[in-house]
Write a protein that holds these residues in place. Structure first.
Motif, PDB file in Angstrom:
ATOM      1  N   GLU A  41       0.724   5.711  -8.904  1.00  0.00           N
ATOM      2  CA  GLU A  41       1.737   5.987  -7.878  1.00  0.00           C
ATOM      3  C   GLU A  41       2.246   4.735  -7.169  1.00  0.00           C
ATOM      4  O   GLU A  41       3.449   4.528  -7.063  1.00  0.00           O
ATOM      5  CB  GLU A  41       1.176   6.934  -6.806  1.00  0.00           C
ATOM      6  N   ASN A  42       1.336   3.893  -6.682  1.00  0.00           N
ATOM      7  CA  ASN A  42       1.779   2.741  -5.893  1.00  0.00           C
ATOM      8  C   ASN A  42       2.619   1.782  -6.733  1.00  0.00           C
ATOM      9  O   ASN A  42       3.579   1.199  -6.248  1.00  0.00           O
ATOM     10  CB  ASN A  42       0.601   2.017  -5.226  1.00  0.00           C
ATOM     11  N   GLN A  43       2.282   1.618  -8.002  1.00  0.00           N
ATOM     12  CA  GLN A  43       3.064   0.741  -8.881  1.00  0.00           C
ATOM     13  C   GLN A  43       4.431   1.367  -9.177  1.00  0.00           C
ATOM     14  O   GLN A  43       5.449   0.673  -9.173  1.00  0.00           O
ATOM     15  CB  GLN A  43       2.308   0.486 -10.189  1.00  0.00           C
ATOM     16  N   LYS A  44       4.439   2.674  -9.424  1.00  0.00           N
ATOM     17  CA  LYS A  44       5.705   3.360  -9.722  1.00  0.00           C
ATOM     18  C   LYS A  44       6.649   3.296  -8.527  1.00  0.00           C
ATOM     19  O   LYS A  44       7.841   3.024  -8.674  1.00  0.00           O
ATOM     20  CB  LYS A  44       5.449   4.814 -10.106  1.00  0.00           C
ATOM     21  N   VAL A  45       6.120   3.514  -7.330  1.00  0.00           N
ATOM     22  CA  VAL A  45       6.954   3.471  -6.128  1.00  0.00           C
ATOM     23  C   VAL A  45       7.498   2.063  -5.905  1.00  0.00           C
ATOM     24  O   VAL A  45       8.705   1.883  -5.697  1.00  0.00           O
ATOM     25  CB  VAL A  45       6.154   3.955  -4.892  1.00  0.00           C
ATOM     26  N   VAL A  81       9.845   8.860  -0.494  1.00  0.00           N
ATOM     27  CA  VAL A  81       8.724   8.518  -1.381  1.00  0.00           C
ATOM     28  C   VAL A  81       7.587   9.510  -1.188  1.00  0.00           C
ATOM     29  O   VAL A  81       7.037  10.040  -2.162  1.00  0.00           O
ATOM     30  CB  VAL A  81       8.255   7.068  -1.123  1.00  0.00           C
ATOM     31  N   THR A  82       7.239   9.795   0.057  1.00  0.00           N
ATOM     32  CA  THR A  82       6.142  10.718   0.334  1.00  0.00           C
ATOM     33  C   THR A  82       6.433  12.109  -0.214  1.00  0.00           C
ATOM     34  O   THR A  82       5.584  12.720  -0.865  1.00  0.00           O
ATOM     35  CB  THR A  82       5.875  10.796   1.862  1.00  0.00           C
ATOM     36  N   LYS A  83       7.625  12.607   0.035  1.00  0.00           N
ATOM     37  CA  LYS A  83       8.008  13.942  -0.459  1.00  0.00           C
ATOM     38  C   LYS A  83       7.995  13.969  -1.989  1.00  0.00           C
ATOM     39  O   LYS A  83       7.558  14.944  -2.594  1.00  0.00           O
ATOM     40  CB  LYS A  83       9.397  14.332   0.055  1.00  0.00           C
ATOM     41  N   SER A  84       8.463  12.897  -2.622  1.00  0.00           N
ATOM     42  CA  SER A  84       8.490  12.826  -4.087  1.00  0.00           C
ATOM     43  C   SER A  84       7.082  12.862  -4.660  1.00  0.00           C
ATOM     44  O   SER A  84       6.807  13.596  -5.622  1.00  0.00           O
ATOM     45  CB  SER A  84       9.187  11.553  -4.559  1.00  0.00           C
ATOM     46  N   LEU A  85       6.201  12.069  -4.092  1.00  0.00           N
ATOM     47  CA  LEU A  85       4.817  12.024  -4.590  1.00  0.00           C
ATOM     48  C   LEU A  85       4.108  13.346  -4.347  1.00  0.00           C
ATOM     49  O   LEU A  85       3.351  13.812  -5.212  1.00  0.00           O
ATOM     50  CB  LEU A  85       4.064  10.857  -3.951  1.00  0.00           C
ATOM     51  N   ASP A  86       4.360  13.979  -3.193  1.00  0.00           N
ATOM     52  CA  ASP A  86       3.773  15.301  -2.925  1.00  0.00           C
ATOM     53  C   ASP A  86       4.266  16.322  -3.943  1.00  0.00           C
ATOM     54  O   ASP A  86       3.493  17.130  -4.466  1.00  0.00           O
ATOM     55  CB  ASP A  86       4.128  15.787  -1.511  1.00  0.00           C
ATOM     56  N   TRP A  87       5.559  16.290  -4.234  1.00  0.00           N
ATOM     57  CA  TRP A  87       6.167  17.211  -5.203  1.00  0.00           C
ATOM     58  C   TRP A  87       5.521  17.005  -6.578  1.00  0.00           C
ATOM     59  O   TRP A  87       5.168  17.958  -7.256  1.00  0.00           O
ATOM     60  CB  TRP A  87       7.666  16.960  -5.264  1.00  0.00           C
ATOM     61  N   HIS A  91       3.501  -6.818 -10.084  1.00  0.00           N
ATOM     62  CA  HIS A  91       2.922  -7.597 -11.179  1.00  0.00           C
ATOM     63  C   HIS A  91       2.173  -6.669 -12.139  1.00  0.00           C
ATOM     64  O   HIS A  91       2.372  -6.719 -13.359  1.00  0.00           O
ATOM     65  CB  HIS A  91       1.993  -8.681 -10.629  1.00  0.00           C
ATOM     66  N   ARG A  92       1.328  -5.799 -11.577  1.00  0.00           N
ATOM     67  CA  ARG A  92       0.570  -4.854 -12.419  1.00  0.00           C
ATOM     68  C   ARG A  92       1.485  -3.844 -13.098  1.00  0.00           C
ATOM     69  O   ARG A  92       1.253  -3.468 -14.245  1.00  0.00           O
ATOM     70  CB  ARG A  92      -0.508  -4.149 -11.588  1.00  0.00           C
ATOM     71  N   ALA A  93       2.518  -3.421 -12.384  1.00  0.00           N
ATOM     72  CA  ALA A  93       3.471  -2.466 -12.972  1.00  0.00           C
ATOM     73  C   ALA A  93       4.143  -3.079 -14.194  1.00  0.00           C
ATOM     74  O   ALA A  93       4.257  -2.434 -15.242  1.00  0.00           O
ATOM     75  CB  ALA A  93       4.522  -2.057 -11.937  1.00  0.00           C
ATOM     76  N   LYS A  94       4.557  -4.338 -14.078  1.00  0.00           N
ATOM     77  CA  LYS A  94       5.211  -5.007 -15.209  1.00  0.00           C
ATOM     78  C   LYS A  94       4.242  -5.147 -16.383  1.00  0.00           C
ATOM     79  O   LYS A  94       4.626  -4.919 -17.537  1.00  0.00           O
ATOM     80  CB  LYS A  94       5.759  -6.367 -14.780  1.00  0.00           C
ATOM     81  N   GLN A  95       2.996  -5.509 -16.095  1.00  0.00           N
ATOM     82  CA  GLN A  95       1.992  -5.622 -17.166  1.00  0.00           C
ATOM     83  C   GLN A  95       1.774  -4.262 -17.841  1.00  0.00           C
ATOM     84  O   GLN A  95       1.756  -4.169 -19.072  1.00  0.00           O
ATOM     85  CB  GLN A  95       0.652  -6.110 -16.606  1.00  0.00           C
ATOM     86  N   ASN A  96       1.606  -3.230 -17.037  1.00  0.00           N
ATOM     87  CA  ASN A  96       1.374  -1.892 -17.585  1.00  0.00           C
ATOM     88  C   ASN A  96       2.583  -1.379 -18.359  1.00  0.00           C
ATOM     89  O   ASN A  96       2.425  -0.721 -19.388  1.00  0.00           O
ATOM     90  CB  ASN A  96       0.996  -0.913 -16.471  1.00  0.00           C
ATOM     91  N   LEU A  97       3.784  -1.680 -17.870  1.00  0.00           N
ATOM     92  CA  LEU A  97       4.990  -1.254 -18.579  1.00  0.00           C
ATOM     93  C   LEU A  97       5.122  -1.966 -19.918  1.00  0.00           C
ATOM     94  O   LEU A  97       5.509  -1.350 -20.919  1.00  0.00           O
ATOM     95  CB  LEU A  97       6.233  -1.482 -17.714  1.00  0.00           C
ATOM     96  N   VAL A 141       2.440  -1.437   3.561  1.00  0.00           N
ATOM     97  CA  VAL A 141       1.442  -2.355   3.008  1.00  0.00           C
ATOM     98  C   VAL A 141       1.952  -3.780   3.231  1.00  0.00           C
ATOM     99  O   VAL A 141       3.052  -3.978   3.731  1.00  0.00           O
ATOM    100  CB  VAL A 141       1.208  -2.105   1.490  1.00  0.00           C
ATOM    101  N   THR A 142       1.165  -4.758   2.834  1.00  0.00           N
ATOM    102  CA  THR A 142       1.589  -6.145   2.975  1.00  0.00           C
ATOM    103  C   THR A 142       2.521  -6.538   1.828  1.00  0.00           C
ATOM    104  O   THR A 142       2.543  -5.884   0.774  1.00  0.00           O
ATOM    105  CB  THR A 142       0.379  -7.098   2.954  1.00  0.00           C
ATOM    106  N   VAL A 143       3.248  -7.625   2.031  1.00  0.00           N
ATOM    107  CA  VAL A 143       4.121  -8.156   0.974  1.00  0.00           C
ATOM    108  C   VAL A 143       3.262  -8.564  -0.224  1.00  0.00           C
ATOM    109  O   VAL A 143       3.656  -8.355  -1.379  1.00  0.00           O
ATOM    110  CB  VAL A 143       4.975  -9.336   1.494  1.00  0.00           C
ATOM    111  N   ALA A 144       2.081  -9.114   0.028  1.00  0.00           N
ATOM    112  CA  ALA A 144       1.175  -9.503  -1.059  1.00  0.00           C
ATOM    113  C   ALA A 144       0.774  -8.281  -1.894  1.00  0.00           C
ATOM    114  O   ALA A 144       0.681  -8.367  -3.124  1.00  0.00           O
ATOM    115  CB  ALA A 144      -0.065 -10.191  -0.500  1.00  0.00           C
ATOM    116  N   SER A 145       0.573  -7.146  -1.248  1.00  0.00           N
ATOM    117  CA  SER A 145       0.251  -5.917  -1.983  1.00  0.00           C
ATOM    118  C   SER A 145       1.416  -5.495  -2.861  1.00  0.00           C
ATOM    119  O   SER A 145       1.230  -5.095  -4.013  1.00  0.00           O
ATOM    120  CB  SER A 145      -0.100  -4.787  -1.014  1.00  0.00           C
ATOM    121  N   VAL A 146       2.625  -5.596  -2.328  1.00  0.00           N
ATOM    122  CA  VAL A 146       3.817  -5.254  -3.104  1.00  0.00           C
ATOM    123  C   VAL A 146       3.910  -6.161  -4.322  1.00  0.00           C
ATOM    124  O   VAL A 146       4.176  -5.694  -5.439  1.00  0.00           O
ATOM    125  CB  VAL A 146       5.102  -5.355  -2.242  1.00  0.00           C
TER     126      VAL A 146
END
Length: 186
Positions: free
Chosen positions: A137-141, A76-82, A172-178, A162-167
């Motif tokens: 980024e965080n939603q996409k990951v 994930v880190t390498k992908s986001l850096d790229w 939730h936000r990723a689904k709304q945005n999608l 991160v915490t499970v609550a953050s995930v």
């Protein structure tokens, strides 16, 4: 494969152990990177970088998480850096073209198709992956690790540190945005 033994062999520099690691994890690393970058050639390069970093830094692996979690984290880190580097290059290319420095035109990449998607779903999946590129980024990951890789919320939390609550919030936000993004594509 006994993970503690494999880790010990890797830390001792045994080449056969590294071959075993690559064989066991190359698909999850490649699919994760591909899900984030959505470009096969870039994903191949980044997946290689992931395993190079694993080889170079296995001595620092403390075993506080599963080996797969550590690999996902590096992928994930390498992908986001790229992606960030590529984004900076694109912005610079726009500036160059504005000043007439470059006379080649850069095109958007062709439609992306993930190899894990069934043929009958390729059109829908292509739209979904295109919409995913607009996510933060965080939603996409989180979305990629959950929906493409099938990781649990707990596993994603460990990978993203991160915490499970953050995930849950990211998903939730990723689904709304999608939903919004896909509605705008119709």
């Amino acid at each position: 494969m006994d993970e503690p033994i494999l880790i010990q062999q890797l830390q001792q520099g045994e080449g056969q152990a590294f071959t075993q690691l690559v064989s066991a994890y190359q698909h999850i690393v490649f699919n994760t990177v591909l899900g984030i970058l959505q470009n096969r050639e870039d994903a191949e390069d980044v997946a290689q970088e992931v395993f190079v970093q694993v080889y170079q830094s296995i001595g620092q692996f403390k075993g506080e998480s599963k080996l797969s979690t550590w690999l996902y984290r590096i992928a994930v880190t390498k992908s986001l850096d790229w992606q960030r580097r590529k984004s900076r290059k694109k912005r610079f290319a726009v500036v160059e073209s504005f000043f007439g420095i470059v006379d080649t035109i850069r095109h958007d990449p062709p439609e992306f198709h993930h190899p894990g998607v069934a043929i009958e779903n390729k059109e829908k999946a292509a739209l979904l992956f295109k919409a995913m590129m607009a996510l933060p980024e965080n939603q996409k990951v989180a979305f990629t690790l959950n929906k493409v890789e099938g990781l649990s919320y707990q596993e994603i939390a460990e990978v993203m540190q991160v915490t499970v609550a953050s995930v849950e919030a990211f998903l939730h936000r990723a689904k709304q945005n999608l939903r919004k993004e896909l509605a705008g594509m119709r």
